[in-house]
Design a protein around this motif. Sequence first.
Motif, PDB file in Angstrom:
ATOM      1  N   PRO A  43      30.352  24.398  32.872  1.00 25.75           N
ATOM      2  CA  PRO A  43      30.254  25.082  31.586  1.00 25.75           C
ATOM      3  C   PRO A  43      29.373  26.324  31.576  1.00 25.75           C
ATOM      4  N   VAL A  44      28.751  26.700  32.712  1.00 26.60           N
ATOM      5  CA  VAL A  44      27.973  27.928  32.774  1.00 26.60           C
ATOM      6  C   VAL A  44      28.443  28.702  34.004  1.00 26.60           C
ATOM      7  N   THR A  45      28.805  29.961  33.796  1.00 27.63           N
ATOM      8  CA  THR A  45      29.307  30.796  34.875  1.00 27.63           C
ATOM      9  C   THR A  45      28.582  32.126  34.872  1.00 27.63           C
ATOM     10  N   GLY A  46      27.992  32.479  36.017  1.00 27.25           N
ATOM     11  CA  GLY A  46      27.414  33.802  36.213  1.00 27.25           C
ATOM     12  C   GLY A  46      28.414  34.632  36.984  1.00 27.25           C
ATOM     13  N   ALA A  47      28.618  35.883  36.568  1.00 29.37           N
ATOM     14  CA  ALA A  47      29.617  36.732  37.206  1.00 29.37           C
ATOM     15  C   ALA A  47      29.067  38.124  37.480  1.00 29.37           C
ATOM     16  N   VAL A  48      29.462  38.671  38.626  1.00 35.81           N
ATOM     17  CA  VAL A  48      29.165  40.055  38.983  1.00 35.81           C
ATOM     18  C   VAL A  48      30.475  40.639  39.496  1.00 35.81           C
ATOM     19  N   TYR A  49      30.755  41.868  39.083  1.00 29.02           N
ATOM     20  CA  TYR A  49      32.007  42.525  39.439  1.00 29.02           C
ATOM     21  C   TYR A  49      31.765  43.629  40.455  1.00 29.02           C
ATOM     22  N   TYR A  50      32.736  43.797  41.365  1.00 28.51           N
ATOM     23  CA  TYR A  50      32.694  44.835  42.395  1.00 28.51           C
ATOM     24  C   TYR A  50      33.695  45.928  42.028  1.00 28.51           C
ATOM     25  N   ALA A  51      33.323  47.179  42.292  1.00 22.59           N
ATOM     26  CA  ALA A  51      34.245  48.296  42.064  1.00 22.59           C
ATOM     27  C   ALA A  51      34.031  49.350  43.135  1.00 22.59           C
ATOM     28  N   GLY A  52      35.100  50.038  43.470  1.00 24.43           N
ATOM     29  CA  GLY A  52      35.026  51.098  44.475  1.00 24.43           C
ATOM     30  C   GLY A  52      36.052  50.862  45.555  1.00 24.43           C
ATOM     31  N   ALA A  53      35.593  50.890  46.801  1.00 21.96           N
ATOM     32  CA  ALA A  53      36.484  50.697  47.941  1.00 21.96           C
ATOM     33  C   ALA A  53      37.027  49.273  48.001  1.00 21.96           C
ATOM     34  N   TRP A  54      36.387  48.363  47.319  1.00 17.82           N
ATOM     35  CA  TRP A  54      36.816  46.958  47.232  1.00 17.82           C
ATOM     36  C   TRP A  54      36.548  46.519  45.811  1.00 17.82           C
ATOM     37  N   ASN A  55      37.528  45.920  45.141  1.00 18.54           N
ATOM     38  CA  ASN A  55      37.391  45.527  43.738  1.00 18.54           C
ATOM     39  C   ASN A  55      37.561  44.023  43.598  1.00 18.54           C
ATOM     40  N   VAL A 105      28.663  43.232  53.520  1.00 23.81           N
ATOM     41  CA  VAL A 105      29.750  42.954  54.466  1.00 23.81           C
ATOM     42  C   VAL A 105      31.100  43.436  53.946  1.00 23.81           C
ATOM     43  N   LEU A 106      31.135  43.929  52.718  1.00 24.99           N
ATOM     44  CA  LEU A 106      32.367  44.481  52.149  1.00 24.99           C
ATOM     45  C   LEU A 106      32.519  45.927  52.613  1.00 24.99           C
ATOM     46  N   PRO A 107      33.688  46.530  52.413  1.00 25.02           N
ATOM     47  CA  PRO A 107      33.858  47.925  52.819  1.00 25.02           C
ATOM     48  C   PRO A 107      32.813  48.841  52.173  1.00 25.02           C
ATOM     49  N   ALA A 108      32.452  49.914  52.879  1.00 29.14           N
ATOM     50  CA  ALA A 108      31.483  50.878  52.345  1.00 29.14           C
ATOM     51  C   ALA A 108      32.014  51.483  51.053  1.00 29.14           C
ATOM     52  N   GLY A 109      31.113  51.820  50.158  1.00 27.76           N
ATOM     53  CA  GLY A 109      31.514  52.458  48.906  1.00 27.76           C
ATOM     54  C   GLY A 109      31.787  51.488  47.780  1.00 27.76           C
ATOM     55  N   VAL A 110      31.211  50.301  47.849  1.00 29.27           N
ATOM     56  CA  VAL A 110      31.392  49.300  46.799  1.00 29.27           C
ATOM     57  C   VAL A 110      30.135  49.262  45.932  1.00 29.27           C
ATOM     58  N   ALA A 111      30.329  49.267  44.620  1.00 31.81           N
ATOM     59  CA  ALA A 111      29.223  49.138  43.670  1.00 31.81           C
ATOM     60  C   ALA A 111      29.365  47.809  42.946  1.00 31.81           C
TER      61      ALA A 111
END
Length: 157
Positions: A43-55, A105-111
Amino acid sequence: MIPHTSVESYRPEETQIIGDVFRTMLGLTIERAADGVSSDASPVTGAVYYAGAWNGALLVECTLEQSFQFTQRLMSIEPPTSVNDDVRDALGELANMIAGNLKAVLPAGVAISMPSVVEGTDYSLRICGGNDVSRMTFSSEVGDFRITLVEMRQRKR
């Protein structure tokens, strides 16, 4: 154009990073468990989103009691008895630490985004376009919880 890599290929690094974060920040040793934490147990979810070279997104899904235990351990306070700003901050920070370390470890250019926290079981979270999912269940002395990594594939034009 960046070649597509399945989220499954990040699983070894993801597992190591998650274990390191839980050990160093919460003093918890965790192990991979059989997948299958029921959705009503999260019932509790923490989320972070990636954007850029990998979404995509990283989700930390746990029970209320686990969120209270994580908060106590992260903030060195008495365990909360209800979801409050401390719990939201702790779960958001936990998701942020895992996502930030995985970003390396994700592609470069990810925020990464600011973390968000959802509580309750009567919600639906959809990562638009997300179709590759790595969902892992972990066990610890405070019970089983789930970490999900979702990739949003780039649409072909």
